[in-house]
Design a protein around this motif. Structure first.
Motif, PDB file in Angstrom:
ATOM      1  N   THR A  26       0.845  -1.194   0.000  1.00  0.00           N
ATOM      2  CA  THR A  26       0.000   0.000   0.000  1.00  0.00           C
ATOM      3  C   THR A  26       0.879   1.241   0.000  1.00  0.00           C
ATOM      4  N   GLU A  85      -6.130   5.301  10.582  1.00  0.00           N
ATOM      5  CA  GLU A  85      -6.648   3.939  10.743  1.00  0.00           C
ATOM      6  C   GLU A  85      -6.377   3.121   9.483  1.00  0.00           C
ATOM      7  N   GLY A  86      -5.607   2.038   9.621  1.00  0.00           N
ATOM      8  CA  GLY A  86      -5.324   1.148   8.505  1.00  0.00           C
ATOM      9  C   GLY A  86      -4.295   1.653   7.514  1.00  0.00           C
ATOM     10  N   GLU A 116      -1.940   0.414   9.895  1.00  0.00           N
ATOM     11  CA  GLU A 116      -1.618  -0.954   9.483  1.00  0.00           C
ATOM     12  C   GLU A 116      -0.138  -1.221   9.714  1.00  0.00           C
TER      13      GLU A 116
END
Length: 165
Positions: A26, A85-86, A116
């Motif tokens: 990512t 978040e994430g 993450e």
């Protein structure tokens, strides 16, 4: 001691960061620690061709020496213009030494959500760890004589100087 040039350090940091990002699943969100880490994050984003927003952290209230140091003399804003978040957070500081600043930064980040992944990048890594926190991506590892520290001056131009601690 002759300190390396900041542009050369930024080029090295950009190269190792680019290789890391090529392997990441990512894309990262860049977060710089005030003040030097923000300058490094901006220069790194430019070298990597990243045009997204850069988050900033002021960790003054999260430091573990807050009771000894008192309120920070200057308060800068924490700005995270994206969801934590994430996210894959690329946390950026100018100099990592004891690990305490990074611990404080992670504590503050978790107040905004659970990333993450956090990858730590530093322009300079110095010995002197007090906590088991190591940068993943580094411009250069230096060893200094006892009682000396490195300071990043800026924002334009960025330069390094030695300081007595």
């Amino acid at each position: 001691m002759t300190l390396p040039s900041v542009p050369a350090l930024l080029d090295r940091l950009a190269a190792v960061t680019r290789a890391h990002l090529d392997e990441a699943s990512t894309p990262p969100t860049l977060v710089g620690l005030h003040t030097g880490g923000v300058w490094v994050a901006q220069a790194l984003a430019e070298r990597l061709g990243l045009d997204g927003p850069i988050g900033t952290l002021d960790i003054g209230f999260w430091r573990d020496d807050f009771d000894r140091q008192g309120l920070p003399a200057t308060r800068r804003s924490t700005e995270l213009p994206f969801e934590i978040e994430g996210a894959h957070v690329l946390l950026i500081d100018d100099v990592v030494m004891s690990g305490r600043t990074i611990r404080a930064a992670m504590n503050e980040l978790f107040d905004f959500g659970r990333p993450e992944r956090i990858t730590l990048a530093a322009l300079i890594d110095l010995p002197g760890r007090e906590l088991p926190i190591q940068p993943d991506l580094v411009g250069e590892r230096l060893t200094l004589p006892m009682g000396q520290r490195v300071k990043l001056n800026g924002p334009d131009p960025l330069s390094l100087s030695l300081k007595e601690s």
